[in-house]
Design a protein around this motif. Structure first.
Motif, mmCIF file in Angstrom:
data_model
loop_
_atom_site.group_PDB
_atom_site.id
_atom_site.type_symbol
_atom_site.label_atom_id
_atom_site.label_comp_id
_atom_site.label_asym_id
_atom_site.label_seq_id
_atom_site.Cartn_x
_atom_site.Cartn_y
_atom_site.Cartn_z
ATOM 1 N N ASN A 1 0.816 -1.213 0.000
ATOM 2 C CA ASN A 1 0.000 0.000 0.000
ATOM 3 C C ASN A 1 0.852 1.267 0.000
ATOM 4 N N PRO B 1 -3.428 3.454 12.997
ATOM 5 C CA PRO B 1 -3.357 3.059 14.409
ATOM 6 C C PRO B 1 -2.187 2.107 14.670
ATOM 7 N N ARG C 1 -3.769 12.376 7.190
ATOM 8 C CA ARG C 1 -5.014 12.392 7.971
ATOM 9 C C ARG C 1 -4.723 11.933 9.381
ATOM 10 N N LEU D 1 -6.369 9.957 12.192
ATOM 11 C CA LEU D 1 -7.496 9.042 12.384
ATOM 12 C C LEU D 1 -7.864 8.972 13.872
ATOM 13 N N ASN D 2 -9.058 8.496 14.137
ATOM 14 C CA ASN D 2 -9.513 8.251 15.522
ATOM 15 C C ASN D 2 -9.608 9.503 16.374
ATOM 16 N N PRO E 1 -6.909 10.451 23.315
ATOM 17 C CA PRO E 1 -5.644 10.887 22.708
ATOM 18 C C PRO E 1 -4.672 9.731 22.470
ATOM 19 N N ALA E 2 -4.826 8.665 23.230
ATOM 20 C CA ALA E 2 -3.877 7.560 23.099
ATOM 21 C C ALA E 2 -4.007 6.846 21.763
ATOM 22 N N VAL E 3 -5.168 6.934 21.146
ATOM 23 C CA VAL E 3 -5.335 6.192 19.893
ATOM 24 C C VAL E 3 -5.486 7.117 18.687
ATOM 25 N N ARG F 1 -1.816 9.141 9.623
ATOM 26 C CA ARG F 1 -1.598 8.251 8.474
ATOM 27 C C ARG F 1 -1.355 9.142 7.266
ATOM 28 N N PHE G 1 -10.870 1.460 -0.881
ATOM 29 C CA PHE G 1 -10.367 2.812 -1.142
ATOM 30 C C PHE G 1 -9.436 2.750 -2.346
ATOM 31 N N GLN H 1 -7.202 -0.578 -2.414
ATOM 32 C CA GLN H 1 -7.103 -1.051 -1.024
ATOM 33 C C GLN H 1 -8.271 -1.983 -0.701
ATOM 34 N N LEU I 1 -0.946 -3.722 16.544
ATOM 35 C CA LEU I 1 -2.290 -3.199 16.803
ATOM 36 C C LEU I 1 -2.239 -2.495 18.155
ATOM 37 N N THR I 2 -3.031 -1.459 18.309
ATOM 38 C CA THR I 2 -2.985 -0.776 19.611
ATOM 39 C C THR I 2 -3.492 -1.697 20.714
#
Lengths: 632, 460
Positions: A49, A55, A83, A85-86, A91-93, A97, A296, A310, A429-430
């Motif tokens: 990609n 994230p 961008r 995101l989230n 704020p943690a996530v 991107r 996308f 995507q 992953l978070t």
């Protein structure tokens, strides 16, 4: 004829995202470094990609940057859309991107490598790791050139015995049809390493001119001025949109009708693919009740018509791909420029590595990136950085550089890989991070830049800026706790009314006011209690630290508990087989993983809390007997 | 693991009139203070001193016991950590109650040998002592494995697993939304999350409430000894616990209170109840009648029905036996078999019981006790002993895990009500899920990812 072609401290095999970070780190930290790549034209190639971050991945990039790595700076110079995101979540996530101009990304990184002192860039195919008495000596290339070194870092990505599969057609190749590396894989086996076979895939690239964007939903980027690097100050001038469209029942029927021609189902793929990146045929089979899947359409760069689809990776034959893509709204007349493919490759079982990313079997041999069973540019870069740093600590006889799970996503990533292993390409992953609230992307510098400075990777500019920021934050926190707001202040009351916040009865500190969820730092500025001289970054830090104090303190005390057991070191010469009371499975697992701490031991699957109790008592007995006195 | 605070009853079960609860660990003083009600400033009390105080049930505010609090600060303590010891009187029931309150305030129940293990790790025991500790720890490994397997099949596990699964699904929703913000996956609104959380916390509180009411047996099987007055119920109880606590005389109805004792029979925890005299001097069988007896009996998991083989079987016995047959597992015992008895009595009893087994015992002479134990164990392991639709919360550890899980769900509900974003809400939900995992024995992190990927279609 074999000949000695050069002597180095560190040799990096591969110049993908892991290789670049590894080579830059070791050369910047003062080691004479050589980076070898099958093709100099493909340095920092993004074969999948055209994006960096998102994230957890964005968190990794911030951490790489905070330690003095390159990825953040490079994407900041070459992105064509960013961008956050989230933003509706905590704020943690929040996750940055960026869409990359792939070519520009490569060019910038190549420039950086070529310009770097202490670093040689050479094109060569490595066929053999030279090892004597389990100590690495250097490498030998296809053409017989021998390069000697104390440390070798493997960052071979998906090139090892790579095989591309498109329907019933397949051929030996690395990503994007590049030359794959066959003999090195055999060599690793001869050296006694256990190899896994993984699989991943990528969608087709399609011609921008054959897309009907009127049938799609435009997804523009955010305003610019968002950066991965704490050092970047200037945005690129580009803001290209992505486009959203959906598959439909017709698409799904085409796929179902041709499932027998999909290698995943006809059985010609042996590798294990990732669950978070399933092919479209997988999605249709596993989630058959879903009437459509989104995709996308993303630009691959500003000087190309190629666009990335995507969400629709596939290994279906090319003829099926064409009718399948053309069934999607807006793609009725689409032309494929590069077909989608699946790729299989060899990688190391990562439990053969220690937390420094050095192999346990061969001293001086390190590995980073996809060869360790991970997936993703960011995951690769993060490991590359750590391997590069530890190559240097090893050569210079310094303390190994290991980030704990409570320090960074990088710590979680590496600990997961080497302690638990993985049975699919590993993606960050978070939700894998226990202390997510503390490991935010906004505070990566506060968490790590000091460390980067200590090991000599962070330069003076960055360090000074960091110190300034840190001091500004604590000064501002102190000021806010001291400044008192008068309940009779009309301006304050007006703003509070506007924010639907209850009016003050007594005077309270600015800090206490900021604790209210509906009040932001900008409100403080409006009522004249903020500090206009400070940057947005500082407002952000101050606000997060004040607003989420309760949660943060709670998580910090969890970390303290975690670190106590994490700091209980296990001597490396321990013989688990001789410990009575450990179950057999635990004995085996502990002997294989060789954890450095009781904490790490407790995360090995198959080691129970009771086993850990036994281990603790045993360690204490041995300590009393003075067994480990000569080891420190 | 080694940084939390542990507690346990350190005096022998049922033996003494004073019971001691020991709390050890970094929060020992804090927890002691929460349990203590009295005039002194607990936290500021100097080390190695004693306070007199009371202990109240925090739920219903009822006084549980008066107690002495012995406060000892590290390092001069048995375990090398901060230690508080609470001395209560009033027998096992109040000692257990006090322990429960200690646990509710943040201590965890100590594993076997754990005080000693800590003492060793903190340099309080020598190597020779330590070797024996190692044996205890080792033995524990096997035992806990066994226990875990038995409990896995239990009703509690089923209930807890249902709640856990629902929590896991909820976590998957929230985590997938965080890690895949751009994928078109089903998302739950705050209201939907809230509804689910309230429902699940209600389910947890129900499990816990039954525990509070005492309907649910915390510490094991509820075994009730029934029989006409003076058939030797107290003697049997005492024989079984091998000590003489209840007053035993030849005069009918001398047992003044219901006697409860906790015994461990071949690994099965049992609460043994002697019902004699529960209605003062009234005769349960003859005066209260069959109806009352039935009501009382419904609380039992197993009945030990004692018949006097010298007296023979009476009409009352017959009535009760017909009511009991096929309803609640019962073991029939013919007591006083050490004396000379009429063989016709035995025949009569056997003809009434039919297929049911009769065990001849002598409570006085300790005869036939092993046969009782074997029979109970057999019933238990073949699964005949179950509690009608209720779960057994087998230990204080479970009560504590349930309480913690419930508290965390409350925390999550609170976060949603305060408009906190999902990543904050999920912290408490995950903790709750993990705590419940301590009951069922599995807390595997990967479960969450497995759930996310099986629940949603994700990916590039």
């Amino acid at each position: 004829m074999d000949f000695v072609a050069g002597n180095y401290d560190v040799i990096v095999i591969g110049a993908g995202h892991a290789g670049c970070e590894a080579a830059l780190a070791s050369s910047r930290m003062g080691c004479k470094t050589l980076i070898l790549t099958i093709s100099i034209d493909n340095i920092a190639l993004m074969p999948c990609n055209p994006a960096v971050g998102g994230p957890a991945k964005g968190h990794l990039v911030r951490e790489i940057d905070a330690l003095g790595g390159q990825m953040g700076l490079n994407i900041d110079k070459t992105n064509i859309q960013v961008r956050m995101l989230n933003t509706g979540k905590g704020p943690a996530v929040h996750s940055l991107r960026a869409q990359a101009d792939k070519k520009m990304y490569q060019e910038e990184m190549t420039k950086e490598l070529e310009a770097q002192d202490n670093l040689d860039v050479k094109q060569a195919m490595v066929e053999e790791i030279l090892v004597e008495n389990n100590i690495v000596q250097g490498v030998k290339t296809q053409t017989g050139a021998i390069f000697k070194s104390e440390v070798v870092i493997l960052t071979t990505g998906t090139y090892l015995r790579g095989k591309i599969i498109i329907g019933d057609f397949n051929y030996i190749a690395g990503p994007n049809g590049l030359q794959s590396s066959i003999n090195l894989s055999g060599n690793l086996k001869e050296l006694g390493f256990e190899l896994l076979r993984f699989k991943t895939g990528t969608p087709a690239r399609i011609d921008r001119r054959t897309i009907d964007f009127s049938k799609m939903i435009e997804q523009p980027g955010d305003e610019k001025n968002l950066f991965f690097s704490f050092m970047s100050k200037e945005s690129t001038p580009y803001n290209y949109s992505c486009w959203l469209t959906y598959t439909n029942e017709k698409t799904h029927k085409i796929i179902r009708d041709n499932l027998h021609r999909a290698p995943m189902y006809s059985g010609s793929i042996e590798g294990t693919g990732p669950r978070y990146c399933p092919s479209i045929e997988d999605k249709i089979v596993r989630f058959s009740d879903k009437a459509s899947h989104q995709t996308f359409i993303e630009p691959e760069g500003i000087n190309t018509y190629e666009m990335y689809v995507q969400g629709i990776s596939t290994s279906l034959p090319e003829d099926v791909q064409l009718i399948m893509y053309r069934s999607i709204a807006g793609l009725e007349n689409v032309e494929i420029m590069r077909p989608a493919y699946a790729i299989e490759y060899d990688c190391l079982n990562p439990t053969q590595l220690s937390l420094t990313l050095e192999t346990k079997k061969v001293s001086g041999l390190f590995a980073a990136g996809q060869i360790n069973g991970s997936s993703g540019y960011e995951e690769a870069a993060a490991q590359g950085l750590i391997a590069g740093i530890n190559a240097v600590t090893k050569i210079k006889g310094k303390e190994p550089f290991i980030l704990k799970r409570s320090d960074a996503y990088i710590g979680v990533l590496i600990d997961d890989l080497v302690t638990k292993g993985t049975n699919e390409p590993y993606r960050m992953l978070t939700s894998r991070a226990e202390y997510r609230l503390l490991l935010r992307q906004d505070n990566a510098d506060l968490r790590l830049t000091e460390e980067g400075w200590k090991i000599g990777l962070v330069n003076e500019d960055r360090y000074k800026q960091f110190i300034n920021k840190k001091e500004s934050i604590s000064r501002e926190m102190l000021r806010l706790s001291q400044v008192m707001l008068n309940p009779n202040n009309q301006l304050v009351s007006n703003v509070l009314k506007l924010r639907e916040s209850s009016l003050l009865k007594n005077s309270i500190s600015a800090m206490d006011l900021l604790k209210r969820p509906e009040i932001t730092y900008f409100d403080l500025l409006e009522i004249g209690y903020g500090d206009k001289e400070l940057t947005r970054e500082i407002y952000e830090q101050v606000e997060i630290q004040i607003k989420y104090e309760g949660y943060i303190t709670k998580q910090q005390s969890q970390v303290e508990r975690f670190e106590k057991i994490e700091n209980r070191v296990i001597p490396q010469k321990i013989n688990y087989l001789k410990i009575n009371g450990l179950r057999n499975e635990a004995k085996q697992k502990l002997s294989t993983i060789m954890p450095i701490s009781v904490g790490q031991a407790s995360r090995i699957s198959g080691v129970s809390p009771a086993d850990i109790s036994v281990l603790l008592v045993y360690l204490e007995q041995q300590r009393r007997r003075g067994v480990y006195d000569n080891e420190k | 693991m080694i940084n939390d605070t542990i507690a346990a009853i350190v005096t022998a079960m049922g033996a003494a009139s004073v019971g001691i609860i020991r709390i050890s660990g970094p929060d020992a003083i804090k927890i002691g203070n929460l349990v203590y009600s009295g005039k002194a400033e607990f936290i500021k009390t100097p080390s190695h001193s004693v306070l007199y105080g009371r202990v109240y049930d925090q739920f219903n505010k009822k006084l549980i016991d008066e107690a002495l609090f012995l406060i000892m600060r590290e390092p001069r303590t048995f375990s090398g950590e901060d230690v508080v010891e609470i001395q209560c009187h009033g027998g096992m029931i109040s000692v257990r109650k006090v322990l429960e309150i200690v646990l509710r305030n943040g201590a965890r129940i100590a594993e076997p040998g754990e005080f000693s293990k800590r003492a060793f790790l903190n340099g309080k025991l020598d190597l020779a002592q330590a070797e024996s500790i190692m044996d205890i720890v080792n033995a524990k490994t096997e035992k806990s494995l066994e226990l875990a397997i038995n409990q896995l099949q239990g009703a509690l596990s089923i209930l807890v697993n249902e709640v856990r699964y629902e929590l896991l699904r909820l976590v998957a929703y929230i985590e997938a939304d965080i890690d895949f913000p751009e994928d078109d996956i089903e998302r739950l609104s705050n209201t939907q999350q809230l509804e689910k959380l309230v429902e699940l916390s209600d389910r947890l509180i129900n499990i816990l409430r039954t525990a509070q009411k005492g309907k649910l047996i915390r510490e094991g099987l509820n075994v009730i000894i029934i029989g006409k007055p003076n058939v030797g119920k107290s003697s049997l109880l005492n024989a079984l616990i091998r000590e003489t606590k209840a007053i035993v005389t030849d005069i009918p109805g001398t047992t003044r209170d219901a006697i409860e004792e906790y015994i461990n029979l071949g690994g099965i925890p049992i609460k043994l109840v002697d019902t004699a005299g529960i209605r003062d001097s009234e005769n349960l069988v003859e005066q209260i009648g069959v109806e009352k007896a039935k009501e009382f009996i419904t609380k039992a998991d197993l009945i030990l029905y004692v018949i006097d083989i010298i007296e023979g079987i009476s009409d009352d016995d017959k009535n009760i036996i017909f009511e009991l047959l096929d309803k609640i597992p019962t073991i029939f015992l013919a007591n006083k078999a050490d004396l000379q008895y009429n063989q016709d009595n035995l025949k009569a009893i056997k003809s009434i019981l039919g297929e049911k087994e009769l065990i001849l015992i002598s409570a006085k002479e300790n005869q036939g006790l092993e046969a009782i134990e074997e029979r109970i164990a057999a019933l238990f392991f073949e699964g005949s002993l179950q509690i009608s639709g209720e779960a057994i919360i087998t230990s204080a550890r479970h009560v504590q895990a349930l309480q913690g899980a419930y508290d965390h769900l409350k925390g999550a509900i609170n976060s949603i009500q305060n408009d906190m974003p999902g990543d904050f809400v999920v912290i408490d939900i995950r903790s709750s899920w993990e705590l419940l995992g301590k009951i069922t024995g599995d807390t595997i992190e990967d479960d969450i990812l497995d759930q996310i990927f099986s629940q949603f279609c994700l990916g590039k």
